[in-house]
Design a protein around this motif. Structure first.
Motif, PDB file in Angstrom:
ATOM      1  N   ARG A  31       0.824  -1.193   0.000  1.00  0.00           N
ATOM      2  CA  ARG A  31       0.000   0.000   0.000  1.00  0.00           C
ATOM      3  C   ARG A  31       0.867   1.256   0.000  1.00  0.00           C
ATOM      4  O   ARG A  31       1.959   1.261   0.566  1.00  0.00           O
TER       5      ARG A  31
ATOM      6  N   HIS B 205       0.885   5.687   0.439  1.00  0.00           N
ATOM      7  CA  HIS B 205       0.204   6.844   0.999  1.00  0.00           C
ATOM      8  C   HIS B 205       1.001   8.069   0.584  1.00  0.00           C
ATOM      9  O   HIS B 205       2.178   8.188   0.918  1.00  0.00           O
TER      10      HIS B 205
ATOM     11  N   HIS C  49       3.561   2.777   2.529  1.00  0.00           N
ATOM     12  CA  HIS C  49       2.980   3.102   3.840  1.00  0.00           C
ATOM     13  C   HIS C  49       3.613   2.200   4.893  1.00  0.00           C
ATOM     14  O   HIS C  49       3.061   1.168   5.275  1.00  0.00           O
TER      15      HIS C  49
ATOM     16  N   LEU D  29      -2.959   9.766   9.082  1.00  0.00           N
ATOM     17  CA  LEU D  29      -3.098   8.922   7.901  1.00  0.00           C
ATOM     18  C   LEU D  29      -4.520   8.368   7.780  1.00  0.00           C
ATOM     19  O   LEU D  29      -5.054   8.263   6.670  1.00  0.00           O
TER      20      LEU D  29
ATOM     21  N   GLN E 242      -7.219   9.108   4.716  1.00  0.00           N
ATOM     22  CA  GLN E 242      -7.915   8.065   3.965  1.00  0.00           C
ATOM     23  C   GLN E 242      -9.367   8.464   3.713  1.00  0.00           C
ATOM     24  O   GLN E 242      -9.944   8.098   2.688  1.00  0.00           O
TER      25      GLN E 242
ATOM     26  N   VAL F 283      -4.335   7.827  -1.322  1.00  0.00           N
ATOM     27  CA  VAL F 283      -4.218   6.520  -0.693  1.00  0.00           C
ATOM     28  C   VAL F 283      -4.419   5.450  -1.761  1.00  0.00           C
ATOM     29  O   VAL F 283      -5.442   5.432  -2.441  1.00  0.00           O
TER      30      VAL F 283
ATOM     31  N   ARG G  51      -5.850   0.498  -0.726  1.00  0.00           N
ATOM     32  CA  ARG G  51      -6.835   0.264   0.327  1.00  0.00           C
ATOM     33  C   ARG G  51      -8.239   0.359  -0.256  1.00  0.00           C
ATOM     34  O   ARG G  51      -8.449   0.990  -1.300  1.00  0.00           O
TER      35      ARG G  51
END
Length: 448
Positions: free
Chosen positions: A73, A75, A80, A301, A305, A332, A335
């Motif tokens: 993932r 970010h 992340h 964070l 999201q 993001v 996710r």
């Protein structure tokens, strides 16, 4: 239907209590894991997988469960690393665990969007043979173009097509498993459908379970129907009694249209727990764990999201942002998207204002928390009540520590469940199907 370990049917039968099914989820994904705890270990080293699997087997759990991630993932365009960096391939790990365990089921999450039926059928049939009938496949799908960049086909499937492909994928996989008869005769396979057109000869004889156990985790209407038609276990997210009973009733009543009985499908929500010498001590420990899980960085964070914006300038101990979310942001990646960020933001603002909560406090209040908190005796009683009232058939425990987070549950809660007569005192069978009390799959291969 007769089930294993002296229990009968969906509701126990003959006045017996309904049995609790338990599984262990290997932690190390999302902010559930408390990485700052000095007892926290690696999510890569085999010793971590072995410790948790052996602990779950010592506790006589039905199966050990691995999640899957096909891309790390991101970010804000960066990995992340507050989440997890590095995720081994599930079936490889489970094959290794088959050599160091004897009875516990081995469940792996593998994506039906970015794999092919022949390859996957072969891998799970091989695991079922190597483990003596303990394999399970958690079927997941993806329409995420970010993940799809790692694969030739990319993220081309919309939501409806994901389930259409998954359904045909599973049907095709079962056709491959059924191309070998129970008495060892093999015949060619041929499948032509909208998603797949394949033919040939499957290389792996029928495995000890006939078919590995199939797990499914979708909660949408399509996901519930898919579970009722094809799954053996549902890995649900409904851990509260009311939501659990509603979900349990909805999915179970769909089974009849597919000629299935209520006991043919087990519903097992993912849950967490915290134990203490007193209920008050357990509550204090749970609050501290939540503060560790939602660090100041993780709070921002989590906020990003929802908002889809760079909120790094905001103070985690200050108020929520007054600006609106940006639903089209790509900040993001990897996710599940928040379905309605404006509604979530409004709900968070209302809660924050009503209770005077900061950003971090709001995230702690609104995001995941421990499902069962109390003394071992308190937790055992609540687990039994959930299952007895059809809020669930069992639970997938997600510890907050890797790899020792299950130790205290096995040492202190399992014996109490056994005293209550709702959990096995020993494995009576050798396969995962026997642990779960599932019927053997009907061979549909016809005459070779």
């Amino acid at each position: 239907m007769s089930t294993s370990d002296g229990y009968r049917g969906e509701n126990g039968g003959r006045g017996k209590k309904k049995r609790i099914h338990l599984a262990a989820h290997f932690p190390g994904v999302n902010s559930t894991t408390v990485w700052a705890d000095p007892r926290s270990g690696s999510q890569i080293d085999f010793s971590s997988f072995e410790h948790l699997a052996r602990t779950a087997e010592r506790g006589l759990f039905d199966f050990f469960f691995l999640a899957e991630g096909l891309r790390l993932r991101e970010h804000g365009g960066r990995i992340h690393d507050l989440d997890v960096v590095g995720r081994p391939e599930s079936i490889t790990v489970l094959n290794a665990l088959a050599a160091v365990t004897e009875r516990i089921g081995l469940a792996g999450t593998v994506n039906a969007t970015f794999n092919e039926p022949y390859e996957l059928a072969r891998r799970f049939a091989s695991l079922d043979h190597l483990s003596g009938g303990r394999a399970a496949w958690n079927v997941v799908t993806s329409s995420d173009a970010f993940t799809g960049e790692n694969f030739r086909r990319g993220g081309y499937l919309d939501r409806a097509d994901r389930y259409a492909r998954a359904a045909e994928f599973l049907d095709t996989t079962r056709e491959l498993w059924d191309s070998w008869s129970p008495d060892g005769a093999q015949r060619p396979f041929s499948h032509t459908g909208r998603q797949f057109a394949i033919e040939g000869a499957f290389t792996v004889p029928r495995s000890p379970q006939g078919h590995p156990v199939v797990i499914q985790a979708g909660d949408s209407a399509e996901g519930r129907e898919f579970a009722a038609s094809a799954a053996d276990v549902v890995f649900s997210r409904h851990s509260s009694p009311e939501a659990g009973r509603a979900f349990h009733a909805d999915v179970k009543r769909r089974l009849d249209r597919y000629g299935r009985q209520p006991g043919d499908l087990k519903i097992m929500p993912a849950v967490t727990y915290v134990l203490g010498d007193t209920d008050a001590e357990a509550q204090e420990k749970a609050a501290e764990i939540r503060r560790q899980q939602v660090s100041p960085q993780n709070a921002i964070l989590a906020l990003e999201q929802v908002w889809g914006r760079d909120l790094s300038a905001y103070d985690p101990d200050g108020p929520l942002p007054g600006i609106d979310p940006d639903p089209d942001s790509g900040r993001v990646q990897g996710r599940v998207r928040v379905a309605d960020p404006f509604a979530v933001a409004a709900k968070w603002r209302a809660l924050s204002q009503a209770k005077g909560l900061s950003i971090r406090q709001t995230v702690i209040e609104t995001t995941g928390r421990q499902s069962f908190v109390g003394t071992p005796r308190t937790v055992a009683a609540v687990l039994e009540e959930h299952v007895a009232t059809d809020a669930a058939d069992g639970f997938v425990l997600v510890p907050h520590l890797t790899p020792g987070g299950l130790d205290d549950f096995v040492d202190h809660v399992v014996p109490l469940l056994q005293e209550r007569g709702v959990f096995r005192t020993g494995y009576s069978g050798t396969t995962l199907r026997s642990h779960l009390g599932l019927p053997a799959p009907v061979w549909k291969g016809g005459t070779p």
